[in-house]
Write a protein that holds these residues in place. Structure first.
Motif, PDB file in Angstrom:
ATOM      1  N   THR A  61      50.163  10.690  51.720  1.00 55.99           N
ATOM      2  CA  THR A  61      50.098  10.747  50.258  1.00 55.99           C
ATOM      3  C   THR A  61      48.801  10.138  49.755  1.00 55.99           C
ATOM      4  N   LYS A  63      45.906   9.893  51.347  1.00 53.46           N
ATOM      5  CA  LYS A  63      44.781  10.771  51.664  1.00 53.46           C
ATOM      6  C   LYS A  63      44.744  12.000  50.760  1.00 53.46           C
ATOM      7  N   ALA A  64      45.918  12.555  50.447  1.00 56.65           N
ATOM      8  CA  ALA A  64      45.968  13.712  49.548  1.00 56.65           C
ATOM      9  C   ALA A  64      45.483  13.330  48.158  1.00 56.65           C
ATOM     10  N   ARG A  65      45.924  12.190  47.669  1.00 52.19           N
ATOM     11  CA  ARG A  65      45.504  11.738  46.334  1.00 52.19           C
ATOM     12  C   ARG A  65      44.014  11.411  46.326  1.00 52.19           C
ATOM     13  N   GLU A  66      43.518  10.803  47.389  1.00 56.59           N
ATOM     14  CA  GLU A  66      42.101  10.473  47.479  1.00 56.59           C
ATOM     15  C   GLU A  66      41.250  11.733  47.468  1.00 56.59           C
ATOM     16  N   SER A  67      41.648  12.749  48.224  1.00 60.27           N
ATOM     17  CA  SER A  67      40.881  13.990  48.235  1.00 60.27           C
ATOM     18  C   SER A  67      40.962  14.691  46.878  1.00 60.27           C
ATOM     19  N   GLU A  68      42.110  14.617  46.210  1.00 58.15           N
ATOM     20  CA  GLU A  68      42.245  15.202  44.874  1.00 58.15           C
ATOM     21  C   GLU A  68      41.298  14.516  43.890  1.00 58.15           C
ATOM     22  N   LEU A  69      41.258  13.185  43.927  1.00 53.78           N
ATOM     23  CA  LEU A  69      40.364  12.455  43.027  1.00 53.78           C
ATOM     24  C   LEU A  69      38.900  12.704  43.368  1.00 53.78           C
ATOM     25  N   ASN A  70      38.576  12.764  44.657  1.00 57.37           N
ATOM     26  CA  ASN A  70      37.199  13.067  45.047  1.00 57.37           C
ATOM     27  C   ASN A  70      36.784  14.442  44.559  1.00 57.37           C
ATOM     28  N   GLU A  71      37.674  15.407  44.677  1.00 61.01           N
ATOM     29  CA  GLU A  71      37.381  16.753  44.219  1.00 61.01           C
ATOM     30  C   GLU A  71      37.194  16.791  42.708  1.00 61.01           C
ATOM     31  N   ARG A  72      38.047  16.126  41.996  1.00 64.10           N
ATOM     32  CA  ARG A  72      37.998  16.140  40.534  1.00 64.10           C
ATOM     33  C   ARG A  72      36.734  15.452  40.014  1.00 64.10           C
ATOM     34  N   TYR A  73      36.417  14.290  40.534  1.00 62.99           N
ATOM     35  CA  TYR A  73      35.316  13.514  39.978  1.00 62.99           C
ATOM     36  C   TYR A  73      33.969  13.810  40.593  1.00 62.99           C
TER      37      TYR A  73
END
Length: 78
Positions: A61, A63-73
């Motif tokens: 969870t 890692k998924a959230r981290e990649s989502e935030l990296n993608e967004r920002y």
């Protein structure tokens, strides 16, 4: 602050004791088939398997959230 830490620690400790007592009761007072259904075939390592599963789920969870935030920002800063 210290009262809160004390009460959280006490609650955690009582929870651990309650779970271990419940597992011991289930092991002592249930037939083998029911015990295997509740605790699985490896009944001696239930706590270790549970903690490992929780740790793995937390990391997935995270890692998924981290990649989502990296993608967004990373796109927003361009």
């Amino acid at each position: 602050m210290f009262k809160r830490i004390f009460w959280v620690g006490l609650g955690f400790g009582l929870g651990v004791i309650a779970v271990s007592k419940a597992q011991a009761y289930v092991k002592a007072n249930t037939p083998d088939a029911a015990r295997q259904f509740l605790l699985g075939p490896d009944q001696d390592n239930v706590a270790v398997r549970t903690l490992a599963g929780l740790f793995d789920e937390f990391n997935a969870t995270r890692k998924a959230r981290e990649s989502e935030l990296n993608e967004r920002y990373s796109k927003a800063g361009r």
